[in-house]
Enzyme design. Sequence first.
Site, PDB file in Angstrom:
ATOM      1  N   LYS A 143       2.040   4.918 -11.491  1.00 33.48           N
ATOM      2  CA  LYS A 143       1.230   3.777 -11.060  1.00 33.48           C
ATOM      3  C   LYS A 143       1.188   2.695 -12.134  1.00 33.48           C
ATOM      4  O   LYS A 143       1.246   1.493 -11.839  1.00 33.48           O
ATOM      5  CB  LYS A 143      -0.184   4.234 -10.705  1.00 33.48           C
ATOM      6  CG  LYS A 143      -0.294   4.940  -9.363  1.00 33.48           C
ATOM      7  CD  LYS A 143       0.048   3.989  -8.223  1.00 33.48           C
ATOM      8  CE  LYS A 143      -0.244   4.574  -6.862  1.00 33.48           C
ATOM      9  NZ  LYS A 143       0.103   3.631  -5.770  1.00 33.48           N
ATOM     10  N   ASN A 157     -11.782   6.996  -6.011  1.00 34.88           N
ATOM     11  CA  ASN A 157     -11.675   7.877  -4.842  1.00 34.88           C
ATOM     12  C   ASN A 157     -12.073   7.105  -3.582  1.00 34.88           C
ATOM     13  O   ASN A 157     -13.163   6.545  -3.506  1.00 34.88           O
ATOM     14  CB  ASN A 157     -12.599   9.079  -5.004  1.00 34.88           C
ATOM     15  CG  ASN A 157     -12.214   9.940  -6.189  1.00 34.88           C
ATOM     16  OD1 ASN A 157     -11.307  10.749  -6.111  1.00 34.88           O
ATOM     17  ND2 ASN A 157     -12.913   9.751  -7.308  1.00 34.88           N
ATOM     18  N   PRO A 167     -43.163  10.454  40.974  1.00 35.38           N
ATOM     19  CA  PRO A 167     -43.891   9.452  41.771  1.00 35.38           C
ATOM     20  C   PRO A 167     -45.399   9.716  41.808  1.00 35.38           C
ATOM     21  O   PRO A 167     -45.845  10.838  42.029  1.00 35.38           O
ATOM     22  CB  PRO A 167     -43.255   9.579  43.158  1.00 35.38           C
ATOM     23  CG  PRO A 167     -41.872  10.057  42.885  1.00 35.38           C
ATOM     24  CD  PRO A 167     -41.996  10.983  41.720  1.00 35.38           C
ATOM     25  N   GLY A 168     -46.167   8.643  41.546  1.00 39.89           N
ATOM     26  CA  GLY A 168     -47.619   8.718  41.631  1.00 39.89           C
ATOM     27  C   GLY A 168     -48.314   9.372  40.456  1.00 39.89           C
ATOM     28  O   GLY A 168     -49.549   9.445  40.423  1.00 39.89           O
ATOM     29  N   TYR A 171       1.428  11.018 -11.969  1.00 39.47           N
ATOM     30  CA  TYR A 171       1.061  10.050 -10.933  1.00 39.47           C
ATOM     31  C   TYR A 171       0.528   8.784 -11.588  1.00 39.47           C
ATOM     32  O   TYR A 171       0.913   7.660 -11.226  1.00 39.47           O
ATOM     33  CB  TYR A 171       0.006  10.662 -10.014  1.00 39.47           C
ATOM     34  CG  TYR A 171      -0.579   9.710  -9.007  1.00 39.47           C
ATOM     35  CD1 TYR A 171       0.186   9.221  -7.950  1.00 39.47           C
ATOM     36  CD2 TYR A 171      -1.909   9.297  -9.096  1.00 39.47           C
ATOM     37  CE1 TYR A 171      -0.362   8.348  -7.014  1.00 39.47           C
ATOM     38  CE2 TYR A 171      -2.459   8.430  -8.166  1.00 39.47           C
ATOM     39  CZ  TYR A 171      -1.685   7.955  -7.127  1.00 39.47           C
ATOM     40  OH  TYR A 171      -2.218   7.091  -6.207  1.00 39.47           O
ATOM     41  N   LEU A 231       0.820  -1.207   0.000  1.00 41.25           N
ATOM     42  CA  LEU A 231       0.000   0.000   0.000  1.00 41.25           C
ATOM     43  C   LEU A 231       0.855   1.259   0.000  1.00 41.25           C
ATOM     44  O   LEU A 231       0.335   2.367   0.034  1.00 41.25           O
ATOM     45  CB  LEU A 231      -0.919   0.004   1.228  1.00 41.25           C
ATOM     46  CG  LEU A 231      -1.769  -1.262   1.427  1.00 41.25           C
ATOM     47  CD1 LEU A 231      -2.548  -1.175   2.736  1.00 41.25           C
ATOM     48  CD2 LEU A 231      -2.716  -1.474   0.257  1.00 41.25           C
TER      49      LEU A 231
END
Length: 414
Positions: free
Chosen positions: A129, A154, A316-317, A125, A64
């Site tokens: 490659k 990409n 509560p309640g 580039y 890589l």
Amino acid sequence: MNILVTGAAGFVGKNLCESLKNIRDHKDRTRPNLKIDQIFEYDIDTDKSLLDEYCEYADFVFNLAGVNRPKAASEKEKKSEFFSGNFGFASTLLDTLKKHKNTAPVMLSSSIQATLLGRYSGSEYGKSKLAGEQLFFDYGKNTGAKVLVYRFPNLFGKWCRPNYNSVVATFCNNIANDLPISVNDASAELKLLYIDDLVTEMLDALEEKEHHCEFDGGEAVGDSSGRYCYVPTTHKATLGEIVDLLNSFKEQPSTLLLPEIAPGSFAKKLYSTYLSYLSEEKVSFPLKTNVDDRGSFTELLKTDTHGQISVNVSKPGITKGQHWHQSKWELFVVVSGHARIQERKIGVDHNGEPFPVLNLDVSGEKMEAVQMIPGYTHNIINLSDTENLVTVMWANELFDPSHPDTFSEPVEEN
């Protein structure tokens, strides 16, 4: 199996190495037939002498390493840097493998720019490659080693460096952190490959399940006998579409509205990527809580198609609810405290009597989901005299003040 990863500190390398470690350490059990012993991580800062050792013992090599953003100023120097990084190191790697007569399979990360077609025509580039690809193909022919050459489009995903060579990484980082972005052509379309899909393919390659292809221009066409390899799952999106999605992600903490993120979709993968760029201050965000003398109600998440989730706290309640819906339905899950949920069908039976009340006692100690049925009035009563009752509530649709579909009626007459 010993695996050598060159370029291990880069975007792809880091994601791959972490996945390999999860398999090695038995944290990832999804590939029971893949046994990993050592992972040799090699990068630009690694002691160069270690490459010799790694090449001697590697059973599979992922190359890589490469240069895609040269530091040189002049075009001549850039060309030299491209070839040094993308051809020179590859040559050194293959020569070292040959030195040890190691014919382990080798994978090369190339680029779609190696086609030298369209906007990539004349790309230095791309030329570097392409030269690297030929080097690997020749190596395979001369040594008999299995060679897997991938031309990546990409790439995007977590840990990709912004303001470098990925527009998606730059947009994610900048939008997540209130920085400006620049879009020259919103209609420009990108072919995109998500990092997890790429890593899945590389793990497939370790198990000899890689996908082969040939290229029709710049498009990979699946072919089991193809010279190249490829990742079958890619996405296409315009710059404008990417920006719109990212802005909707950014607005979510204020609107609570999640966009459509279907399984396997580009939006789902982009959202995961976007979140990885949030600054520490933006990891959490406040929620609006409506408080009264009965307790509180807080909306958590909303969707256009799957309703909304809220948290209800009853003192509560206290009894809450005492209403019914024509079509809307809900799920109540008590996560803390003890409650009685009551439901009664609207109207009367054939004798003119009210329908019986369904009483369901639930608690956070044994969580259950209780359906609030359309056409039934319902309530929830906190049975404790001292503790708050906490209930997670899901409704199948967003609250619409112009059509609330909520009608007051007590479950039991006093």
